[in-house]
Structure formats: structure tokens, C-alpha cells
Design a protein around this motif. Structure first.
Motif, mmCIF file in Angstrom:
data_model
loop_
_atom_site.group_PDB
_atom_site.id
_atom_site.type_symbol
_atom_site.label_atom_id
_atom_site.label_comp_id
_atom_site.label_asym_id
_atom_site.label_seq_id
_atom_site.Cartn_x
_atom_site.Cartn_y
_atom_site.Cartn_z
ATOM 1 N N GLU A 84 7.759 -5.526 2.495
ATOM 2 C CA GLU A 84 6.748 -5.457 1.429
ATOM 3 C C GLU A 84 7.394 -5.434 0.055
ATOM 4 O OE1 GLU A 84 3.772 -2.452 2.190
ATOM 5 O OE2 GLU A 84 3.671 -3.025 4.306
ATOM 6 N N ALA A 95 -2.895 0.293 -3.695
ATOM 7 C CA ALA A 95 -3.585 -0.513 -2.690
ATOM 8 C C ALA A 95 -3.350 -1.992 -2.971
ATOM 9 C CB ALA A 95 -5.074 -0.195 -2.684
ATOM 10 N N GLY A 96 -2.719 -2.661 -2.042
ATOM 11 C CA GLY A 96 -2.564 -4.115 -2.108
ATOM 12 C C GLY A 96 -1.889 -4.614 -3.367
ATOM 13 N N SER A 116 -4.477 -0.452 -8.346
ATOM 14 C CA SER A 116 -4.566 -1.867 -7.997
ATOM 15 C C SER A 116 -4.068 -2.700 -9.158
ATOM 16 C CB SER A 116 -6.009 -2.271 -7.688
ATOM 17 O OG SER A 116 -6.436 -1.605 -6.538
ATOM 18 N N THR A 152 -2.975 6.534 -5.242
ATOM 19 C CA THR A 152 -2.733 5.682 -4.082
ATOM 20 C C THR A 152 -2.671 4.228 -4.526
ATOM 21 O OG1 THR A 152 -3.953 7.243 -2.730
ATOM 22 C CG2 THR A 152 -3.622 5.056 -1.821
ATOM 23 N N ASP A 207 0.871 -1.181 0.000
ATOM 24 C CA ASP A 207 0.000 0.000 0.000
ATOM 25 C C ASP A 207 0.899 1.219 0.000
ATOM 26 O OD1 ASP A 207 -2.273 -1.576 0.281
ATOM 27 O OD2 ASP A 207 -2.064 -1.635 2.466
ATOM 28 N N HIS A 208 0.446 2.266 -0.667
ATOM 29 C CA HIS A 208 1.257 3.484 -0.618
ATOM 30 C C HIS A 208 0.401 4.702 -0.890
ATOM 31 C CE1 HIS A 208 4.600 6.179 -0.874
ATOM 32 N NE2 HIS A 208 4.247 6.556 -2.076
ATOM 33 N N GLN A 209 0.521 5.663 0.028
ATOM 34 C CA GLN A 209 -0.184 6.939 -0.142
ATOM 35 C C GLN A 209 0.858 7.972 -0.548
ATOM 36 O OE1 GLN A 209 -3.664 7.818 0.924
ATOM 37 N NE2 GLN A 209 -3.099 9.604 -0.281
#
Lengths: 355, 503
Positions: free
Chosen positions: B312, B270-271, B476, B268, B258-260
């Protein structure tokens, strides 16, 4: 109509010609200014530009002023190439002078050949320490180093005032804000007998040589340059930006501090309020006028030193105000910044009906 | 035959030493879709700039409706009735559609909104006039650009590589719109290097190569082979065959990443999970702006994870999430970013100095000092091996064309003998010949046991070289798809998010 067109590659010839063009434009425009002020342009021209070279004693004073300008500008240029703008060399210069003065102030009776070299080392450390603050805040908080270094210079001036009006004031000095006169061993040896030119000139040339080798061959300097020209490419290649900021500011502070020490241990011989005549700021102009190139800076520091001496002459013999010299320095930088546009761009005449 | 709407005779434009357009003749008939076909660097963009009045020709004549014209600005071109939709959109993201349009087209917003809806009805350009641009898909943004042009009632609409930003499904919709426009009397100049599209859409094609016209044909009478030969001057490259490789060791592993991003306009992630082994090519498909930039910065190390999340991202079986680019390169990563100027290379430095950027560990340094001879040798070898067209190692990187610079950067990174090679947009702006060479090189690296990760917008490219494909959409990543058993349309559905129907 005339348009600017980007060159295929930077023009070497123009890079050399730009400072000369700027000098020419600055001389011309300032002479016009002097005429408008009602001064005799011939006298001003002679005093400002020729007189410094006419006598050996005048010329030796030019060499004397060259040393600090050369030293500071070489240090600043390394950072400027990495786009780290240390504008506070003036403050670092003052701190260097203060640190160096600590030895003769606290040990006025000490003798031995170690004293003046120790003072130079102390001065360099003092200048570098003063640059720690802006480096730390820039890396930590991304605080603009231009503002922080500039503000640190103002603090340095007040620190100098405090010392000279308080703890370091010469008790026998009739209440003048200055320290004791330094002992003989606290003075840097004279290079040419009969002049005030001392060994610090050799140090400045040594610094120029080191800077030249550093710039030509060092991978560290290359990393700085990448960081300045293309920060994203530096990140891409994994070059540390914070290391570049730290080193840039520390080297700049080190060189300025050394110059400050050499000034009090040289021509001045004591710590006093007027130890600097704006060397720290003039060195910024010197660095740019020299094209941020170690060899160019040797030439530009010599030129700037000559302008200092010439300016003094002109004040006396041609009745020029103090500000006129500053105006000349400033216009030189402005013209140079305009002229370097042509290193990467050329003028093309456009317009007319298409064939 | 009536006089053509637009007619060019002997148009010539040179930039310094480079002849971008040499004596170009072009006739665009009223009510036709006319293709300008050519590789990157063939002179298409220059020609369009001449027609749209952005640049002025050195020689040549331009006739509009039979009348000679000398354009000096785009405003003048627009007054004549020439509109242009650029490849890169010029819309303000924080404004609504109608606000963006009202910046150029006079009229009240209520009025404009009605006209936007009417145009949408007539030409299949459906878009909500009061939607904010940042909320629109790329296809919708393109429609806004086209509508903005149409509101000035052009007679000729120039579209610069309009399909390069669209998913396959949206291309069909665009073509339908263009045909309706043509039937409504608007001529269209369609710039592209995609042969199938031109054969499907255009009535006429003018083919450029090296700044000259090499063909003026009805594309429906020629197969792709013929057109390609006119375009590149030789036969199309043969497709690559991937021999199956035994599964090698794990070289890159992202686990539920995940990364913002710090950038408020960033995507962003996500997963995001992927696994890449030695001896395989994994392709990341998807339209730019769906998280590719963020993902590549995380893999390269330009964006760091906190040490607590270092697992990660694993490379060569080591946690690297907290390690910077230099440390990851030391493990065997090489990376070609999508931005060549200013990131992959320093424009103001010579090629030799640009070699140093990442190849310095290859003996280009001696005790911290640069070995200029080794630097020049490495650079010369790179230029020769990868057919970089340049005056030599002393040329500034900024003076090279995009394709040549890409070849140089590819060459530099491949010369590092990486264990994991990561390439973003390997053939953007590269001509077909060089693109083929680059793809061959990637496959060769794979066959030599290198793990290769490719991010690309070009689906055909990914189908050509990848063992597996994953699709990035809105941050994603899809599951792994096998290009041998997956149809492009299916990838296309992942590209626009399988839930939505229309982009």
C-alpha cells in the motif's frame, strides 16, 4: 519573590558543583540529625568522613568497596541515560555471585589459573541472564522495567536462600547457610599485598575507561541518549527503541553480575547470605551522583565507598545505628536531585514595582 | 480626539539577551479594529502578553481609559475588560460547549445556554451550546472561545492569528462577526501577518519589526507592497515560476491506504491514494487535524503497516509499508516533520549532535565511532547554507527560535541529497524572508529531479510552489487538482468537505 528561569544552555560549572553542593547539604543536615539523636557530632564527623582516609588499611577498604560500586554504576548509567531504569542491579549482582560460585561448589578440588577468570565470566553471564526477563517483558508487553527488575531482585534473594539452605550448603559447615570456602585458585589475585584490594579494581577502572570512550564517541551510545532525551526523535530517525532497552538492561546486568562474581571470589571467598550490603541499590545513587558521566561516577563511587567504611566506623566508635548510613545515602541522592535543577535553571529575583 | 481606550508608551521587554519589545508606543481607539502586523519573531506575542498581564514590562507605561495601570495577572486584565482568544484553543474536548464555558463564567447552565444563543444571534456566532466540543469544527471551536470571552463583557478583545486555523470561507464569517462587535462598541486587537486580511478588516495597523514599531498607518491607504516593506524591511519576494518538467519515475505511491490509529483521538485514514513522480511537487492542503499527522507518520515509517499490506506504500518502486524509518531513508527518503522540537531535533543536544540524527550516513561515522570533525564541518556548512542564526554548531537546538530551527532541519534533510523529500508545514513560524528561501530551495530540489511532497496549511504557499494539489479532509484525500486551473475557493470547498456549506 524568586523564580526559576530556564538557562539558554546547560551549565557545565553547575553540573560539577551540584554533587558537591549535595554532599555539603547532606553532611550538614545529617550532622543536625545526629545532634538531635544525642550523638557527638564531632565524633560522628570524624568517624564518618575522616577516619576512612587516616590509615592505609582503612583506605584500602575504601578501594575495595569502590570496585563493585564503580562497576555496577557504570553499567547502570548507560541505561539511565537512555531512560531505561534498571533498579534491579542488586538481583543481578546476586545472580552473578551464584553463577560464579557454581565452579568452586561443583569442582572444589579443581586447580589452575583459569578458575577465577572463568568465575568472572560466569558471573557476568548470570547477571545478564537475570536482566533478560525484564528486557523481554518491557519490549514485548511494555511492562515497566522498574517494577520487573525490582521484583527480580526479590526472587534472586530467595534463590540464594534456597541454594544456601539446600543443595549448596557446606556439609561440613555446622548447618550455617553458606557454601564451602573457595579453593585458592578460585580467588582473584590481590593487587596490593597486605590488603584485600584485588584485580577487580582494575577491571572496574577499565570499565570506566570503556564507558567513557563509549559515551564520547560511540554512535550506539548517541542513539541511546536520543532515545532517552526525545523518544519521538529516536523514532523519527529510525533508532530502534527495543534494541536500546535490550542493550541497556544486558549491559547493566553484565556489569552487576561481574561485580557479584568479584565479591564472592574476592573478599568473601564463599557464597553466603550477606554477599551484598546493598551495592546494587547504592550504585543507583552513585550513577546519578556522578551525573551519569563515566568520570563523575569514578569520583562518586569512591565517595560512596568511603561513606560505607565511614558508616561502619561510626557504628562502632560513635554508636550510630545502621539505618543512619542509609539515611545519609538517601539524603545525598535527594539533595543531588534538587541541586541538578540548577544545571538547566537559574534563580531570578522577581517582583517589586515595575520601573 | 477622546482619550484612547488603551495606550502604551515606551513598553520594553527583554528575555536574557533578546530584546523582544523595544520602546513600543500603541494607541487603540474605542470602537476600532486595530491590527498588529509583523513577521514571526517581530514581538507581537510578547506585546500581547504584556497587555494581557501574562508578562510584566521592564519599562514603559500602560494607560487604560486614560488611567495608568500596572497589570500583574490575566485575571486583573479581565477585570479591566480585556479578553484574549489564543491561537491554540483551551477547550476540553469531552465536555459540551456550555460546560466548557461554565468553568470560567459563573451562572447556571440553562442561563448560560440562553446567553450563548443570544450572543450567537447578535454577532453571527452560531453554535449549539449542548454540542460536545470534539464534534465541532475548528471554526466552531474558535466561536466558542470568542463567546467565552464575550460573556465576560470585554471592552477590548485580543485575537492572536485567528485566521491561521480557518478555511477561506470561515474567514469571511469571522470578519463579519468582528465588524458587528466593533459596531457594538468592543475594540479589537487583531494580530496577523496576512496583509490582505488586515487591509480588508482593520481601521488602523501598527507594524512591528524586530521588536520596534516601524509603522502606524491606516491600512486602507496602503497597498500590500507598502505594508510588506514596513513589515520585512524590503520588497515582497517575487512569485516562483515552475518550468514544466518531463514526467519522471514514480518515487512515492500510496494505494487505497486505510489506517486506524492507536490513538483514540487520532484521525482514521480511508482510501488514501497518491502518486508522486521525480521532478514534481505535490502539495497536500487541508486544515491540521484532518489526518496530516497520521499520514506523515505512515509515509516516514514511524507507523508501520503489517507485512501483508506493505504494497500500500511504495517508494522508489519498492514496497515499504513494513519498513522502518531507517530503511526508508536508506532508499532515499528525507523528511522534515511538523514538530521540530523533540521530533525533528533533540532540544537538549547541540546542533552538531542533531546533525547526527539523520545525517550520520554522510561520513559522520568511522567504524561506529562519531567523527567529531566531520560532524562539526557538516553542521557548520548547514548553518551557513541555510542562514541559520545561531552562535554555532555547539548551540543547543532548544535555544534556537522556531524559524531558525526549521531552517536547520530543512538544511540537514536537503543535504542528504534525497530522491524523495517530504516536508510537513515547511514555513510554520518562519519569517517571510526565510520562508521564501525555503520555497525556492524546494523548487530547486524539484528542478533537480527530486520528488517533493509538501503538507501545508498555507494555501498561498501551495499555489506558489506545487505542480499538483490534493486536499486532505477527515482522513480522505481529494483527487489531484491543478493549481493553475483551480481557484482557491474550490480547494477551500474540499478543505471543509464539499457537502457541508459552513464550517
Amino acid at each position: 519573590m524568586i523564580r526559576l528561569v530556564r538557562r539558554d544552555r546547560a551549565s557545565r560549572r553547575m553540573a560539577v558543583a551540584a554533587p558537591l553542593l549535595a554532599l555539603f547539604a547532606a553532611i550538614l543536615s545529617n550532622l543536625i540529625l545526629f545532634v538531635a539523636m544525642g550523638k557527638d557530632p564531632g565524633a560522628v564527623f570524624y568517624a564518618l568522613l575522616l577516619e576512612p582516609f587516616m590509615t592505609w588499611s582503612g583506605f584500602s577498604e575504601v578501594l575495595l568497596k569502590t570496585a563493585p560500586l564503580l562497576l555496577i554504576a557504570q553499567g547502570l548509567a548507560i541505561g539511565f541515560r537512555a531512560k531505561v531504569f534498571n533498579i534491579g542491579a542488586e538481583g543481578q549482582f546476586i545472580l552473578g555471585a551464584i553463577f560464579a560460585s557454581a565452579i568452586p561448589v561443583y569442582f572444589p578440588q579443581a586447580t589452575g589459573g583459569w578458575i577465577w577468570p572463568a568465575m568472572l565470566v560466569m558471573g557476568a553471564i548470570g547477571g545478564a541472564l537475570w536482566a533478560v526477563v525484564p528486557a523481554f517483558w518491557r519490549v514485548r508487553l511494555n511492562a515497566n522495567e522498574i517494577l520487573v527488575t525490582l521484583m527480580m531482585s526479590l526472587i534472586a534473594v530467595q534463590l540464594l536462600n534456597y541454594l544456601l539452605l539446600g543443595p549448596w550448603k557446606d556439609p561440613m559447615g555446622f548447618n550455617f547457610p553458606q557454601s564451602v570456602m573457595f579453593q585458592y585458585d578460585a580467588m582473584i589475585p590481590i593487587l596490593f599485598p597486605g590488603t584485600r584490594v584485588n584485580v577487580s579494581l582494575l577491571l572496574a577502572f577499565l570499565a570506566a575507561l570503556l564507558a567513557w570512550i563509549y559515551m564520547q564517541r560511540s554512535f550506539g551510545c548517541y542513539q541511546f541518549l536520543v532515545g532517552g532525551l526525545a523518544p519521538k526523535a529516536a523514532t523519527y530517525a529510525g533508532f530502534s527503541q527495543s534494541r536500546a532497552i535490550w542493550l541497556s538492561l544486558l549491559i547493566g546486568g553484565f556489569a552487576a553480575g561481574l561485580a557479584g562474581a568479584a565479591e564472592v571470589a574476592g573478599p568473601i571467598g564463599q557464597l553466603q547470605r550477606s554477599i551484598s550490603t546493598g551495592y546494587g541499590y547504592a550504585a543507583i545513587i552513585v550513577a546519578y551522583l556522578g551525573g551519569l558521566h563515566p568520570l563523575g561516577i569514578v569520583a562518586s563511587s569512591f565517595l560512596m565507598a568511603a561513606l560505607y567504611i565511614g558508616g561502619d566506623n561510626a557504628m562502632v566508635s560513635a554508636d550510630l545505628p545502621v539505618a543512619a548510613v542509609r539515611v545519609f545515602q538517601g539524603s545525598l541522592l535527594v539533595f543531588y536531585l534538587a541541586a541538578i535543577t540548577f544545571v538547566r535553571f537559574r534563580l531570578v529575583r522577581t517582583g517589586g514595582a515595575p520601573a | 480626539m477622546p482619550a484612547p481606550l488603551l495606550s502604551l508608551r515606551k513598553m520594553t521587554k527583554t528575555y536574557g539577551q533578546t530584546v523582544a519589545n523595544s520602546a513600543i508606543d500603541l494607541d487603540v481607539a474605542a470602537g476600532s479594529i486595530h491590527a498588529i502586523l509583523g513577521e514571526n519573531g517581530a514581538g507581537k506575542s510578547t506585546l500581547m502578553k504584556l497587555i494581557y498581564g501574562v508578562e510584566r514590562p521592564d519599562e514603559g507605561e500602560m494607560h487604560w481609559n486614560g488611567e495608568p495601570v500596572h497589570l500583574t495577572s490575566p485575571a486583573e486584565a479581565r477585570r479591566l475588560g480585556i479578553g484574549m482568544v489564543f491561537q491554540h484553543f483551551s477547550l476540553f474536548e469531552t465536555l459540551t460547549v456550555v460546560e466548557n464555558i461554565s468553568l470560567i463564567v459563573p451562572g447556571s447552565k440553562v442561563d448560560l445556554a440562553a446567553r450563548i444563543r443570544a450572543l450567537g444571534q447578535d454577532f453571527g456566532l452560531v453554535v449549539d451550546p449542548f454540542a460536545h466540543v470534539h464534534a465541532l469544527s475548528v471554526g466552531e471551536r474558535q466561536r466558542v472561545e470568542i463567546i467565552r470571552c464575550l460573556l465576560t463583557e470585554p471592552r477590548l478583545l485580543i485575537l492572536d492569528e485567528p485566521t491561521s486555523v480557518l478555511p477561506p470561507q470561515a474567514v469571511g464569517l469571522l470578519f463579519e462577526t468582528l465588524r458587528r462587535l466593533r459596531d457594538g462598541g468592543v475594540s479589537i486587537l487583531f494580530i496577523s501577518h496576512k496583509l490582505d486580511e488586515i487591509r480588508a478588516l482593520c481601521d488602523r495597523a501598527t507594524i512591528l519589526r524586530g521588536g520596534r514599531v516601524t509603522g502606524d498607518v491606516d491600512p486602507r491607504d496602503h497597498d500590500s507592497h507598502d505594508l510588506a516593506r514596513m513589515m520585512i524591511g524590503r520588497d515582497m519576494p517575487a512569485p516562483l515560476h515552475l518550468a514544466p518538467m518531463p514526467k519522471g519515475e514514480m518515487r512515492l505511491e500510496l494505494t487505497a491506504l486505510d489506517h486506524q490509529p492507536d490513538d483514540p483521538f487520532g484521525v482514521t485514514l480511508a482510501g488514501v491514494s497518491l502518486r508522486l513522480h521525480a521532478g514534481e511537487i505535490l502539495g497536500i492542503a487541508g486544515i491540521s487535524g484532518n489526518g496530516q499527522a497520521e499520514m506523515s507518520r505512515l509515509i516516514s515509517g514511524e507507523t508501520l503497516l503489517p507485512a501483508s499490506r506493505r504494497d500500500e506504500i511504495r517508494m522508489m518502486d519498492k514496497p515499504v509499508g513494513h519498513l522502518g524509518p531507517a530503511a526508508r531513508r536508506a532508499l532515499g527518503l528525507a523528511f522534515v516533520p511538523e514538530e521540530r522540537l523533540g521530533r525533528g531535533a533533540v532540544p537538549d543536544m547541540t546542533l552538531a549532535d542533531n546533525s547526527l540524527l539523520t545525517a550520520h550516513p554522510l561520513g559522520l561515522l568511522k567504524r561506529g565511532l562519531i567523527d567529531r570533525q566531520a560532524e562539526a564541518r557538516f553542521t557548520a556548512a548547514c548553518i551557513a547554507d541555510f542562514d541559520v542564526r545561531t552562535s554555532g554548531p555547539e548551540a543547543e537546538a532548544g535555544s534556537l527560535s522556531g524559524g531558525n530551527l526549521q531552517k536547520f532541519i530543512m538544511g540537514r534533510e536537503i543535504s542528504l541529497n534525497p530522491r524523495l523529500l517530504f516536508v510537513a508545514q515547511p514555513t510554520w513560524g518562519v519569517d517571510i524572508g526565510a520562508a521564501t528561501a525555503i520555497r525556492h530551495r524546494l523548487v530547486k530540489m524539484r528542478n533537480a529531479g527530486v520528488a517533493v511532497l509538501v503538507i501545508s496549511e498555507e494555501l498561498e504557499e501551495l499555489f506558489e510552489i506545487c505542480d499538483r494539489i490534493q486536499v486532505l479532509h477527515k482522513g480522505s484525500l481529494s483527487p489531484s487538482l491543478d493549481p493553475r486551473s483551480t481557484r482557491p475557493e474550490e480547494i477551500g470547498r474540499w478543505m471543509i468537505g464539499s457537502a457541508s456549506v459552513v464550517a
